[in-house]
Enzyme design. Structure first.
Site, short mmCIF file in Angstrom:
data_model
loop_
_atom_site.label_atom_id
_atom_site.label_comp_id
_atom_site.label_asym_id
_atom_site.label_seq_id
_atom_site.Cartn_x
_atom_site.Cartn_y
_atom_site.Cartn_z
N GLU A 35 -43.26 -31.41 -58.50
CA GLU A 35 -41.91 -31.16 -58.98
C GLU A 35 -41.36 -32.41 -59.66
O GLU A 35 -41.00 -33.37 -58.99
CB GLU A 35 -41.00 -30.77 -57.82
CG GLU A 35 -41.52 -29.66 -56.93
CD GLU A 35 -40.86 -29.68 -55.56
OE1 GLU A 35 -39.70 -30.14 -55.46
OE2 GLU A 35 -41.50 -29.26 -54.59
N ASP A 79 -45.10 -34.99 -48.75
CA ASP A 79 -43.86 -34.34 -49.15
C ASP A 79 -42.88 -35.44 -49.53
O ASP A 79 -41.85 -35.63 -48.87
CB ASP A 79 -43.30 -33.47 -48.01
CG ASP A 79 -42.09 -32.64 -48.45
OD1 ASP A 79 -41.84 -32.57 -49.66
OD2 ASP A 79 -41.42 -32.07 -47.57
N HIS A 137 -32.03 -28.02 -52.06
CA HIS A 137 -32.31 -27.10 -53.17
C HIS A 137 -31.12 -26.22 -53.57
O HIS A 137 -31.28 -25.06 -53.92
CB HIS A 137 -33.50 -26.21 -52.83
CG HIS A 137 -34.80 -26.93 -52.76
ND1 HIS A 137 -35.04 -28.12 -53.38
CD2 HIS A 137 -35.97 -26.60 -52.12
CE1 HIS A 137 -36.28 -28.52 -53.14
NE2 HIS A 137 -36.86 -27.63 -52.38
N HIS A 154 -40.06 -25.29 -59.10
CA HIS A 154 -40.65 -25.39 -57.76
C HIS A 154 -41.85 -24.45 -57.62
O HIS A 154 -41.87 -23.57 -56.75
CB HIS A 154 -39.59 -25.05 -56.72
CG HIS A 154 -39.85 -25.61 -55.35
ND1 HIS A 154 -40.89 -25.20 -54.55
CD2 HIS A 154 -39.19 -26.56 -54.64
CE1 HIS A 154 -40.86 -25.84 -53.41
NE2 HIS A 154 -39.84 -26.68 -53.43
N ARG A 156 -33.23 -33.03 -51.56
CA ARG A 156 -32.28 -33.18 -50.45
C ARG A 156 -31.12 -34.12 -50.79
O ARG A 156 -31.27 -35.08 -51.53
CB ARG A 156 -33.01 -33.68 -49.20
CG ARG A 156 -34.01 -32.67 -48.65
CD ARG A 156 -34.70 -33.18 -47.39
NE ARG A 156 -35.48 -32.13 -46.78
CZ ARG A 156 -36.78 -31.90 -47.05
NH1 ARG A 156 -37.42 -32.69 -47.89
NH2 ARG A 156 -37.42 -30.91 -46.45
#
Length: 371
Positions: free
Chosen positions: A336, A264, A120, A192, A91
């Site tokens: 990731e 996350d 992304h 990803h 982001r």
């Protein structure tokens, strides 16, 4: 599953993967290693479609979530399954950044807690583009190339990008991204992929055991933008410095987990580096015995537990997942490796700026075993 077409390369299996909305054909390429690993990748989004790995009994299974044709990967509901994401993975706050005194405005295509941000790479990003493919004759590597023009998705500079999937001399799967630019730009290319080491996505990954070689993580706002703080993981549910079952603390009464509806977040890697890479994560499925170790040259790793995947991704005209499956919440996890989210707006974070004459390099190594 696909129509076989091996005419494009004498040394690698090439299959049809369906057609894009504009009629262009997409292809899927298979690379293999004698140790039993088999990986299929597509020129659409330089995407890893499947990764087949033996368990402790030698039974091979596909460990990735995804779709059976390129149609699913083009859909708006695709949560970037297996994609090579860019220009900026993760982001950027409010879709804005400044570089060398000039302001840039990007798409705000994500809005956690109703707070818009850039995610992304934007509306299409690199994951929604058809790349040029160059398979190797030894069946063990393939390189994808893409030229991102100045101004694409609002980013400056003409960018030449290469993503290579290859097996190294140890039999590890390597994802490597390289890029050059003709004008200053910001860049954070990531892989990803959604992993379920059981090979059965109907089983949640909350029983997987995870180690993250990181003593700090990046707290965020409700909009999932890092605050700029590097917070210690000690005595929090974010501490994976020793192995923990993912589900044990995922719903704990802890602000970061509440904001993300689970894990996350980006962890700040602290492991020792050897030959330029450090061990970032170790994931194990206790039932199959499969183990995935991730090494990288990047400063961070985003650990995401598919908190927002549900039946809505497959409703209406959206195709189901592989084998007509409907994936559910926490059916996989992402590991990731990356630069930090919103680094272009955080002077204390590692620089995300790439300038002419420099080469961006992101190495991510996947080492599989079974025990």
């Amino acid at each position: 599953m696909h129509d076989r077409n091996t005419s494009l390369s004498p040394g690698i299996q090439v299959d049809d993967f369906g057609s894009l909305a504009d009629g262009r054909p997409a292809k899927i390429y298979t690379i293999e290693h004698p140790n039993g690993l088999r990986v299929r990748v597509s020129d659409f989004g330089a995407t890893m479609i499947s990764c087949e790995v033996p368990d402790k009994s030698g039974e091979r299974a596909d460990l990735l979530l995804g779709f059976d044709s390129v149609t699913g990967y083009q859909g708006a509901a695709n949560p970037y399954f297996g994609a090579s994401v860019g220009r900026y993975g993760n982001r950027i706050a409010a879709g804005r950044f400044s570089l060398d005194g000039k302001d840039y405005l990007l798409a705000t295509n994500n809005d956690p807690a109703g707070i818009p941000c850039h995610l992304h790479g934007g509306e299409l990003g690199f994951s929604g583009r058809l790349w040029d493919a160059e398979p190797a004759s030894d069946r063990r590597s393939i390189t994808f190339r893409y030229h991102s023009k100045d101004g694409e998705e609002g980013f400056p500079g003409n960018l030449k990008v290469e993503v290579t999937y290859a097996f190294n001399e140890n039999g590890d799967l390597v994802w490597e991204a390289n890029a050059t630019t003709d004008a200053p730009t910001v860049l954070n290319l990531i892989s990803h992929s959604y992993w379920n080491l059981s090979g059965d996505p109907s089983l949640p990954i909350t029983d997987h055991q995870l180690t993250l070689f990181a003593n700090h993580f990046l707290p965020t706002t409700q909009g999932m933008i890092p605050t700029g703080e590097l917070a210690p993981v000690a005595n929090t549910p974010m501490d994976f410095t020793v192995p923990h079952i993912i589900g044990d603390r995922i719903d704990a009464d802890f602000e970061a987990l509440q904001f993300g509806a689970g894990y996350d977040h980006c962890w700040v890697l602290s492991g020792p580096r050897e030959e330029g890479v450090a061990l970032a994560a170790r994931l194990k499925d206790p039932k199959s015995g499969r183990v995935l170790e991730v090494f990288t040259n990047q400063p961070g790793i985003q650990f995401y537990t598919s908190n927002w995947i549900d039946e809505a991704h497959f409703a209406g005209d959206n195709p189901p997942g592989k084998g007509d499956r409907i994936y559910g919440k926490r059916s996989a996890c992402c590991l990731e490796t990356e630069n930090f989210p919103d680094a272009p707006n955080k002077p204390n974070f590692p620089s995300a700026t790439l300038r002419p004459g420099e080469t961006y390099r992101h190495t991510m190594i996947h080492r599989f075993s079974a025990e």
